[in-house]
Motif scaffolding. Structure first.
Motif, PDB file in Angstrom:
ATOM      1  N   PHE A   1       0.830  -1.205   0.000  1.00 50.06           N
ATOM      2  CA  PHE A   1       0.000   0.000   0.000  1.00 50.06           C
ATOM      3  C   PHE A   1       0.870   1.264   0.000  1.00 50.06           C
ATOM      4  O   PHE A   1       0.551   2.258  -0.659  1.00 50.06           O
ATOM      5  CB  PHE A   1      -0.929   0.009   1.217  1.00 50.06           C
ATOM      6  CG  PHE A   1      -2.164  -0.847   1.067  1.00 50.06           C
ATOM      7  CD1 PHE A   1      -2.347  -1.651  -0.050  1.00 50.06           C
ATOM      8  CD2 PHE A   1      -3.145  -0.857   2.055  1.00 50.06           C
ATOM      9  CE1 PHE A   1      -3.478  -2.440  -0.192  1.00 50.06           C
ATOM     10  CE2 PHE A   1      -4.289  -1.646   1.923  1.00 50.06           C
ATOM     11  CZ  PHE A   1      -4.452  -2.439   0.794  1.00 50.06           C
TER      12      PHE A   1
ATOM     13  N   GLU B   1       2.555   1.247  -3.635  1.00 55.33           N
ATOM     14  CA  GLU B   1       1.641   1.339  -4.769  1.00 55.33           C
ATOM     15  C   GLU B   1       0.739   2.566  -4.712  1.00 55.33           C
ATOM     16  O   GLU B   1       0.463   3.207  -5.731  1.00 55.33           O
ATOM     17  CB  GLU B   1       0.795   0.059  -4.823  1.00 55.33           C
ATOM     18  CG  GLU B   1       0.055  -0.142  -6.120  1.00 55.33           C
ATOM     19  CD  GLU B   1      -0.601  -1.518  -6.203  1.00 55.33           C
ATOM     20  OE1 GLU B   1      -1.637  -1.632  -6.871  1.00 55.33           O
ATOM     21  OE2 GLU B   1      -0.080  -2.477  -5.588  1.00 55.33           O
ATOM     22  N   TYR B   2       0.264   2.913  -3.496  1.00 49.13           N
ATOM     23  CA  TYR B   2      -0.708   3.990  -3.380  1.00 49.13           C
ATOM     24  C   TYR B   2      -0.151   5.235  -2.690  1.00 49.13           C
ATOM     25  O   TYR B   2      -0.884   6.184  -2.437  1.00 49.13           O
ATOM     26  CB  TYR B   2      -1.938   3.493  -2.618  1.00 49.13           C
ATOM     27  CG  TYR B   2      -2.584   2.271  -3.240  1.00 49.13           C
ATOM     28  CD1 TYR B   2      -2.956   2.266  -4.584  1.00 49.13           C
ATOM     29  CD2 TYR B   2      -2.794   1.107  -2.495  1.00 49.13           C
ATOM     30  CE1 TYR B   2      -3.543   1.151  -5.158  1.00 49.13           C
ATOM     31  CE2 TYR B   2      -3.382  -0.019  -3.064  1.00 49.13           C
ATOM     32  CZ  TYR B   2      -3.743   0.011  -4.400  1.00 49.13           C
ATOM     33  OH  TYR B   2      -4.313  -1.106  -4.973  1.00 49.13           O
ATOM     34  N   LYS B   3       1.154   5.209  -2.362  1.00 45.27           N
ATOM     35  CA  LYS B   3       1.841   6.352  -1.741  1.00 45.27           C
ATOM     36  C   LYS B   3       1.173   6.782  -0.431  1.00 45.27           C
ATOM     37  O   LYS B   3       1.078   7.973  -0.118  1.00 45.27           O
ATOM     38  CB  LYS B   3       1.899   7.549  -2.712  1.00 45.27           C
ATOM     39  CG  LYS B   3       2.372   7.215  -4.122  1.00 45.27           C
ATOM     40  CD  LYS B   3       3.725   6.538  -4.128  1.00 45.27           C
ATOM     41  CE  LYS B   3       4.163   6.171  -5.536  1.00 45.27           C
ATOM     42  NZ  LYS B   3       5.327   5.270  -5.542  1.00 45.27           N
ATOM     43  N   LEU B   4       0.697   5.819   0.327  1.00 47.39           N
ATOM     44  CA  LEU B   4       0.077   6.108   1.615  1.00 47.39           C
ATOM     45  C   LEU B   4       1.149   6.244   2.693  1.00 47.39           C
ATOM     46  O   LEU B   4       2.252   5.711   2.565  1.00 47.39           O
ATOM     47  CB  LEU B   4      -0.889   4.981   2.006  1.00 47.39           C
ATOM     48  CG  LEU B   4      -2.128   4.796   1.129  1.00 47.39           C
ATOM     49  CD1 LEU B   4      -2.866   3.528   1.534  1.00 47.39           C
ATOM     50  CD2 LEU B   4      -3.063   5.995   1.243  1.00 47.39           C
TER      51      LEU B   4
ATOM     52  N   GLU C   1      -9.448  -1.275  -1.571  1.00 46.07           N
ATOM     53  CA  GLU C   1      -8.958  -1.490  -2.933  1.00 46.07           C
ATOM     54  C   GLU C   1     -10.089  -1.538  -3.956  1.00 46.07           C
ATOM     55  O   GLU C   1      -9.914  -1.123  -5.099  1.00 46.07           O
ATOM     56  CB  GLU C   1      -8.103  -2.754  -2.993  1.00 46.07           C
ATOM     57  CG  GLU C   1      -6.791  -2.611  -2.223  1.00 46.07           C
ATOM     58  CD  GLU C   1      -5.691  -3.499  -2.743  1.00 46.07           C
ATOM     59  OE1 GLU C   1      -4.901  -3.038  -3.591  1.00 46.07           O
ATOM     60  OE2 GLU C   1      -5.632  -4.663  -2.301  1.00 46.07           O
TER      61      GLU C   1
ATOM     62  N   ILE D   1     -11.200   2.295  -4.515  1.00 50.73           N
ATOM     63  CA  ILE D   1     -10.318   3.175  -5.297  1.00 50.73           C
ATOM     64  C   ILE D   1     -10.251   2.779  -6.775  1.00 50.73           C
ATOM     65  O   ILE D   1      -9.648   3.494  -7.575  1.00 50.73           O
ATOM     66  CB  ILE D   1      -8.897   3.241  -4.697  1.00 50.73           C
ATOM     67  CG1 ILE D   1      -8.230   1.862  -4.706  1.00 50.73           C
ATOM     68  CG2 ILE D   1      -8.936   3.830  -3.303  1.00 50.73           C
ATOM     69  CD1 ILE D   1      -6.781   1.899  -4.252  1.00 50.73           C
ATOM     70  N   LYS D   2     -10.889   1.666  -7.125  1.00 46.53           N
ATOM     71  CA  LYS D   2     -11.014   1.337  -8.549  1.00 46.53           C
ATOM     72  C   LYS D   2     -11.954   2.318  -9.253  1.00 46.53           C
ATOM     73  O   LYS D   2     -11.929   2.459 -10.471  1.00 46.53           O
ATOM     74  CB  LYS D   2     -11.556  -0.086  -8.724  1.00 46.53           C
ATOM     75  CG  LYS D   2     -10.562  -1.187  -8.379  1.00 46.53           C
ATOM     76  CD  LYS D   2     -11.222  -2.553  -8.538  1.00 46.53           C
ATOM     77  CE  LYS D   2     -10.258  -3.683  -8.146  1.00 46.53           C
ATOM     78  NZ  LYS D   2     -10.922  -5.008  -8.220  1.00 46.53           N
TER      79      LYS D   2
ATOM     80  N   LYS E   1     -10.399   8.571  -8.246  1.00 50.70           N
ATOM     81  CA  LYS E   1      -8.965   8.892  -8.278  1.00 50.70           C
ATOM     82  C   LYS E   1      -8.461   9.374  -6.926  1.00 50.70           C
ATOM     83  O   LYS E   1      -7.253   9.428  -6.689  1.00 50.70           O
ATOM     84  CB  LYS E   1      -8.703   9.964  -9.340  1.00 50.70           C
ATOM     85  CG  LYS E   1      -8.948   9.486 -10.768  1.00 50.70           C
ATOM     86  CD  LYS E   1      -8.701  10.604 -11.765  1.00 50.70           C
ATOM     87  CE  LYS E   1      -8.961  10.128 -13.194  1.00 50.70           C
ATOM     88  NZ  LYS E   1      -8.774  11.218 -14.183  1.00 50.70           N
TER      89      LYS E   1
ATOM     90  N   ILE F   1      -7.579   8.627  -3.771  1.00 49.58           N
ATOM     91  CA  ILE F   1      -7.235   7.523  -2.871  1.00 49.58           C
ATOM     92  C   ILE F   1      -7.195   7.993  -1.416  1.00 49.58           C
ATOM     93  O   ILE F   1      -7.699   7.315  -0.515  1.00 49.58           O
ATOM     94  CB  ILE F   1      -5.868   6.924  -3.283  1.00 49.58           C
ATOM     95  CG1 ILE F   1      -5.993   6.232  -4.639  1.00 49.58           C
ATOM     96  CG2 ILE F   1      -5.351   5.949  -2.230  1.00 49.58           C
ATOM     97  CD1 ILE F   1      -4.674   5.780  -5.218  1.00 49.58           C
ATOM     98  N   LYS F   2      -6.615   9.154  -1.177  1.00 46.61           N
ATOM     99  CA  LYS F   2      -6.472   9.671   0.190  1.00 46.61           C
ATOM    100  C   LYS F   2      -7.830   9.903   0.843  1.00 46.61           C
ATOM    101  O   LYS F   2      -8.015   9.619   2.034  1.00 46.61           O
ATOM    102  CB  LYS F   2      -5.664  10.976   0.172  1.00 46.61           C
ATOM    103  CG  LYS F   2      -5.466  11.626   1.528  1.00 46.61           C
ATOM    104  CD  LYS F   2      -4.725  10.735   2.510  1.00 46.61           C
ATOM    105  CE  LYS F   2      -4.504  11.453   3.832  1.00 46.61           C
ATOM    106  NZ  LYS F   2      -3.971  10.549   4.871  1.00 46.61           N
TER     107      LYS F   2
END
Length: 476
Positions: free
Chosen positions: A305, A308-311, A330, A333-334, A337, A339-340
């Motif tokens: 995570f 891949e998602y820059k969390l 997951e 977020i499909k 855009k 994600i945060k």
């Protein structure tokens, strides 16, 4: 006063989520009427023979794999002889010198970012005991829990603080939930902690005498019990008193531990192989099959995570801690855009709602796509965050689509600049002092204007547009 090092080894007892008991076909369901889930075998009647539940072995192996254990091709079951008032046989079937899962380890990440590896000694299978109920000067016995399958996870004495113990216990729970071998409901006794603790002068390599606190059934109790016992032992050592090897009972209400009995060693239990049970033999092919069925574990998911998602470390750890939360995230977020924002809703409002209403994550009625739509409604300016919280509550109640709720209840945000401008101008005309404050640089006065606009528009006005219009009208 000297500084002392805390030395902790944990023994974690976890009830496996099989439908039937370890050596008979009685159900394991929690909450049944007392002594309803018993038979001749789990009551230890003469002439009865135990038969090992194959699912117990499968679940124990998967638990071991989730904690990086070596799975033994050959292991056996032993009788542990001891006075068990809550086990009718007066002995417990467990594993002694040849357990099913050998060694193992778990990596934890502390608050300061430091990673530490806690090594395991073993994981073995055994049967649970019944429950003693003390009331009105008498002791009653409920045998429903007799024979419920357990695994015991034993660590090396490598834990050095309550923080490390708590992180380790939480990570173990998350792993067990992820591989689906237990519900880990501490309030129902599915997960319980025993703490072996000693102290030694800082810099020393010789362990002190340890005590054991048994059956701690919450993370809060685990942390408090460790902190209390450490202080108690340090105080005793400073006074020159001798620490006695004993088993102690933790009283969570009083915040104290009390001596129960002297601590037994392995030889006191007079272990010997159970003559009624054959050894457990697993081929390499069977073990490999279990490995192939393993899902992605929380630590691996957390790292993915982050990459891949820059969390952040915190966000990723929260979202990866539960297979349900991680999958929901997951899937959501499909379809968006942002994600945060999805992460923030899951960690904040959704988590808070579930906690305050004592709900499980599986009780959520709306879909990940519905959450994605809610996020997009905010991003497009159709609703503000305050309205989004109201919509989310309605989604919890009805399971309806976010867009549908906004349309039905007329919650769509006002983005008509002309309509909002008329309201802002009237409020500024009616409040000359506020105008002076704004021109004088008092930014807080703008909050008053925004609040008045929101009240008059029933929360529908776009706050960004309101602030923009204030600046335009006053030439700021």
């Amino acid at each position: 006063m000297k500084n002392y090092t805390m030395v902790i080894g944990l023994e974690i007892h976890c009830e496996l989520g099989t439908k039937s008991k370890i050596f008979c076909s009685c159900p394991t369901e929690f909450g049944a009427e007392e002594n309803a889930h018993v038979c001749e075998r789990c009551m230890g009647m003469p002439g009865t023979l135990p038969v090992l539940n194959k699912k117990v072995v499968e679940y124990a192996v998967k638990a071991g794999l989730s904690l990086n254990c070596k799975i033994a091709n050959y292991s056996k079951l032993d009788r542990k002889n001891y006075f068990y008032p809550d086990l009718p046989k007066a002995y417990q079937i467990s594993q002694y010198d040849q357990p099913l899962c050998i060694g193992g380890y778990l990596d934890i990440t502390k608050e300061n970012g430091e990673e530490k590896r806690i090594n395991l000694t073993r994981i073995h299978i055994e049967e649970d005991a019944g429950k003693l109920i003390h009331e009105d000067y008498q002791t009653l016995l409920d045998n429903n829990r007799c024979g419920v399958p357990l695994i015991e996870i034993v660590t090396e004495p490598e834990i050095r603080s309550a923080e490390e113990a708590l992180l380790f216990a939480e990570t173990v729970r998350n792993n067990l939930l992820t591989v689906g071998v237990s519900d880990c409901k501490m309030q129902e006794g599915s997960l319980r902690f025993d703490v072996n603790l000693s102290v030694m002068p800082e810099g020393s390599t010789e362990f002190g005498t340890r005590t054991e606190m048994k059956n701690l059934n919450s993370f809060r109790s685990l942390k408090r019990a460790i902190e209390y016992e450490y202080k108690r032992q340090v105080k005793a050592v400073e006074k020159g008193e001798r620490i006695v090897q004993e088993t102690r009972k933790w009283d969570d209400e009083k915040g104290k531990s009390f001596s129960m009995r002297s601590k037994e060693d392995a030889h006191d239990y007079r272990y010997f192989p159970d003559p009624d049970l054959v050894p457990i033999i697993l081929t390499d092919e069977e073990i490999q099959k279990y490995k192939d069925e393993m899902p992605e574990l929380p630590n691996a998911k957390k790292k993915r995570f982050i990459e891949e998602y820059k969390l952040s470390e915190y966000d990723a750890a929260f979202l990866a801690s539960s297979i349900e939360v991680g999958n929901f995230f997951e899937e959501a977020i499909k379809n968006t855009k942002n994600i945060k924002s999805v992460a923030n809703f899951l960690m904040g409002d959704i988590s808070a709602y579930l906690n305050s209403n004592e709900l499980e994550f599986s009780d959520i009625k709306f879909t990940p796509n519905n959450l994605a739509k809610l996020v997009d409604l905010v991003d497009k300016g159709d609703i503000n965050l305050s309205t989004a919280k109201k919509v989310l509550n309605e989604m919890f109640e009805s399971g309806k689509d976010a867009v549908e709720i906004v349309e039905e209840k007329g919650l769509k945000q006002m983005n008509d600049t002309g309509e909002i401008k008329a309201i802002v101008e009237k409020i500024l005309n009616d409040n000359p002092q506020v105008v002076e404050d704004l021109k004088g640089g008092k930014k807080k006065a703008g909050g008053f204007v925004v609040g008045q606009v929101m009240r008059q528009t029933k929360g529908k006005a776009n706050p960004g547009i309101v602030n923009q219009l204030i600046n335009e009208i006053l030439g700021l």
